[in-house]
Design a protein around this motif. Structure first.
Motif, PDB file in Angstrom:
ATOM      1  N   ARG A 139       0.838  -1.206   0.000  1.00 24.60           N
ATOM      2  CA  ARG A 139       0.000   0.000   0.000  1.00 24.60           C
ATOM      3  C   ARG A 139       0.872   1.255   0.000  1.00 24.60           C
ATOM      4  N   LYS A 140       1.935   1.257   0.800  1.00 27.50           N
ATOM      5  CA  LYS A 140       2.846   2.402   0.846  1.00 27.50           C
ATOM      6  C   LYS A 140       3.527   2.621  -0.510  1.00 27.50           C
ATOM      7  N   LEU A 141       3.899   1.513  -1.175  1.00 30.59           N
ATOM      8  CA  LEU A 141       4.512   1.617  -2.497  1.00 30.59           C
ATOM      9  C   LEU A 141       3.555   2.287  -3.473  1.00 30.59           C
ATOM     10  N   VAL A 142       2.318   1.837  -3.493  1.00 32.68           N
ATOM     11  CA  VAL A 142       1.326   2.407  -4.411  1.00 32.68           C
ATOM     12  C   VAL A 142       1.107   3.892  -4.095  1.00 32.68           C
ATOM     13  N   GLN A 143       1.002   4.232  -2.823  1.00 35.15           N
ATOM     14  CA  GLN A 143       0.821   5.640  -2.445  1.00 35.15           C
ATOM     15  C   GLN A 143       2.001   6.493  -2.904  1.00 35.15           C
ATOM     16  N   ILE A 146       1.814   6.932  -6.673  1.00 35.05           N
ATOM     17  CA  ILE A 146       0.737   7.872  -7.026  1.00 35.05           C
ATOM     18  C   ILE A 146       1.174   9.299  -6.729  1.00 35.05           C
ATOM     19  N   GLN A 147       1.791   9.516  -5.586  1.00 34.00           N
ATOM     20  CA  GLN A 147       2.249  10.860  -5.220  1.00 34.00           C
ATOM     21  C   GLN A 147       3.260  11.388  -6.238  1.00 34.00           C
ATOM     22  N   LEU A 148       4.226  10.572  -6.605  1.00 30.61           N
ATOM     23  CA  LEU A 148       5.230  10.999  -7.584  1.00 30.61           C
ATOM     24  C   LEU A 148       4.612  11.207  -8.959  1.00 30.61           C
ATOM     25  N   ASN A 150       1.530  12.154  -9.516  1.00 34.86           N
ATOM     26  CA  ASN A 150       0.774  13.412  -9.431  1.00 34.86           C
ATOM     27  C   ASN A 150       1.695  14.626  -9.550  1.00 34.86           C
ATOM     28  N   ILE A 151       2.881  14.528  -8.975  1.00 36.63           N
ATOM     29  CA  ILE A 151       3.867  15.604  -9.114  1.00 36.63           C
ATOM     30  C   ILE A 151       4.242  15.767 -10.580  1.00 36.63           C
ATOM     31  N   ALA A 152       4.500  14.634 -11.249  1.00 34.47           N
ATOM     32  CA  ALA A 152       4.871  14.684 -12.670  1.00 34.47           C
ATOM     33  C   ALA A 152       3.741  15.258 -13.513  1.00 34.47           C
ATOM     34  N   ILE A 153       2.522  14.861 -13.250  1.00 29.60           N
ATOM     35  CA  ILE A 153       1.373  15.373 -14.002  1.00 29.60           C
ATOM     36  C   ILE A 153       1.230  16.875 -13.784  1.00 29.60           C
ATOM     37  N   GLY A 154       1.397  17.319 -12.544  1.00 29.88           N
ATOM     38  CA  GLY A 154       1.324  18.755 -12.245  1.00 29.88           C
ATOM     39  C   GLY A 154       2.388  19.546 -12.984  1.00 29.88           C
TER      40      GLY A 154
END
Length: 194
Positions: A139-143, A146-148, A150-154
């Protein structure tokens, strides 16, 4: 001026003077760096700042202001593109490091779970707790991923919006230089809005 195209008494461009001034600045900068024993070179950021300063000078013709502005905007665009490439590479490296880190943590949790099952049995509360640790690491890996992402998408969104703004500035430059008409500018503005 032979290549003036019959535009009347247009004042001659001073861009060669500004380019010579920049060349002298670069030469002095590099001599000073060499005297200090460093290999530092005149950067694109410093060159962009020079052209921005030229475009803001009093007494510079409208045409030269536009040319200097285009030079610094082109340099800024290159700097932003370079920065974006580095930032995206950094994010990809961070994603890979996270993947490697969590893969190792998951592997260790799976080893602990296998030993717990061997010791207490697959249906024991200890086995269930050790399996929960595996799921927690996944779960931590997936989070993290996802966080990274989202940073790239932003960052990608910000780059696209900045690129559109630079395209608008280029269109204004082309209008000011007489390269496009007001109607063509309006068509481009509609495309930017889309």
């Amino acid at each position: 001026l032979a290549g003036n195209g019959g535009k009347g008494s247009k004042e001659p461009s001073q861009m060669p003077v500004y380019e010579a001034e920049l060349a002298k600045k670069i030469e002095l900068f590099e001599k000073a760096a060499q005297a200090e024993g460093t290999l530092r070179q005149f950067s694109k950021t410093e060159e962009a700042a020079y052209w921005k300063e030229v475009s803001a000078r009093a007494g510079v013709s409208t045409e030269d202001k536009a040319r200097a502005e285009k030079k610094w905007r082109d340099l800024e665009r290159t700097l932003r593109a370079d920065s974006f490439t580095v930032e995206m590479a950094d994010i990809e490296q961070r994603k890979q490091e996270a993947q490697n880190n969590f893969s190792e943590r998951i592997r260790l949790a799976e080893q602990a779970h296998a030993k717990t099952v061997a010791m207490y049995g697959a249906e024991s509360k200890e086995a269930a707790a050790s399996y929960g640790k595996i799921l927690e690491e996944k779960r931590k890996l997936v989070q993290q991923q996802i966080q990274l992402e989202n940073i790239a998408i932003g960052r990608k969104r910000d780059k696209v919006l900045a690129d559109i703004e630079f395209e608008r500035q280029d269109a204004d430059y082309q209008l000011n230089m007489g390269l496009i008409t007001k109607q063509q500018l309006l068509v481009q503005e509609m495309q930017f809005q889309e």
